[in-house]
Design a protein around this motif. Structure first.
Motif, PDB file in Angstrom:
ATOM      1  N   LEU A   9      10.946  -2.946  -4.664  1.00 36.16           N
ATOM      2  CA  LEU A   9       9.712  -2.196  -4.404  1.00 36.16           C
ATOM      3  C   LEU A   9       8.742  -2.266  -5.588  1.00 36.16           C
ATOM      4  N   VAL A  10       9.280  -2.216  -6.804  1.00 29.47           N
ATOM      5  CA  VAL A  10       8.425  -2.339  -7.990  1.00 29.47           C
ATOM      6  C   VAL A  10       7.797  -3.730  -8.051  1.00 29.47           C
ATOM      7  N   VAL A  11       8.615  -4.761  -7.864  1.00 31.06           N
ATOM      8  CA  VAL A  11       8.092  -6.129  -7.914  1.00 31.06           C
ATOM      9  C   VAL A  11       7.109  -6.375  -6.780  1.00 31.06           C
ATOM     10  N   ALA A  12       7.373  -5.809  -5.611  1.00 34.81           N
ATOM     11  CA  ALA A  12       6.445  -5.956  -4.482  1.00 34.81           C
ATOM     12  C   ALA A  12       5.097  -5.333  -4.818  1.00 34.81           C
ATOM     13  N   ALA A  13       5.114  -4.167  -5.444  1.00 34.69           N
ATOM     14  CA  ALA A  13       3.848  -3.510  -5.818  1.00 34.69           C
ATOM     15  C   ALA A  13       3.089  -4.331  -6.851  1.00 34.69           C
ATOM     16  N   ILE A  95       5.775  -9.730   0.154  1.00 36.90           N
ATOM     17  CA  ILE A  95       6.393  -9.620   1.483  1.00 36.90           C
ATOM     18  C   ILE A  95       7.893  -9.918   1.416  1.00 36.90           C
ATOM     19  N   GLY A  96       8.285 -10.916   0.634  1.00 40.49           N
ATOM     20  CA  GLY A  96       9.704 -11.240   0.493  1.00 40.49           C
ATOM     21  C   GLY A  96      10.496 -10.083  -0.098  1.00 40.49           C
ATOM     22  N   CYS A  97       9.944  -9.445  -1.122  1.00 40.77           N
ATOM     23  CA  CYS A  97      10.630  -8.301  -1.735  1.00 40.77           C
ATOM     24  C   CYS A  97      10.701  -7.118  -0.776  1.00 40.77           C
ATOM     25  N   LEU A  98       9.616  -6.849  -0.074  1.00 38.32           N
ATOM     26  CA  LEU A  98       9.640  -5.760   0.909  1.00 38.32           C
ATOM     27  C   LEU A  98      10.655  -6.041   2.013  1.00 38.32           C
ATOM     28  N   THR A  99      10.711  -7.287   2.446  1.00 38.10           N
ATOM     29  CA  THR A  99      11.658  -7.671   3.489  1.00 38.10           C
ATOM     30  C   THR A  99      13.098  -7.478   3.013  1.00 38.10           C
TER      31      THR A  99
END
Length: 115
Positions: A9-13, A95-99
């Protein structure tokens, strides 16, 4: 699992902000993505051993599908981001991290309710 979810979630943000700013992916983000990928592989190996040795979820095919996908999604996003290092590459990392975070939550749900 919670540590991997938090990291994704941190990396996605961060990747979303970089995408909006049209910036290339910094090395620290790239390192974090590779670390998340490695953690996902470790988690998958542990889950597979538990799957083989102990009780199984009610939907073993779904669980194994999520397990395989969880190992592949971050490397696929990383490769795409390397090919397109600007705005869209960071968007794909986001998107990959959120997925991956959703897949981990779903695997936990399958395991708790089934196994």
């Amino acid at each position: 699992a919670n540590g991997i979810i938090a990291a994704t979630l941190v990396v996605a943000a961060v990747a979303a902000v970089l995408s909006l700013l049209r910036r290339p992916t910094p090395r620290v983000v790239a390192g974090a993505v590779l670390g998340i990928g490695a953690a996902a592989v470790v988690q998958a190996v542990i889950a597979l051993v538990q799957f083989i040795a102990g009780p199984r979820p009610d939907e073993p095919g779904t669980f194994l599908g999520y397990l395989l996908s969880s190992v592949l999604i971050v490397p696929a996003a990383w490769l795409w981001a390397r090919v397109e290092p600007g705005r869209w590459g960071n968007g794909v990392l986001c998107i990959g991290c959120l997925t991956l975070s959703v897949m981990i939550v779903r695997m936990d749900q399958l395991w708790v309710f089934g196994g």
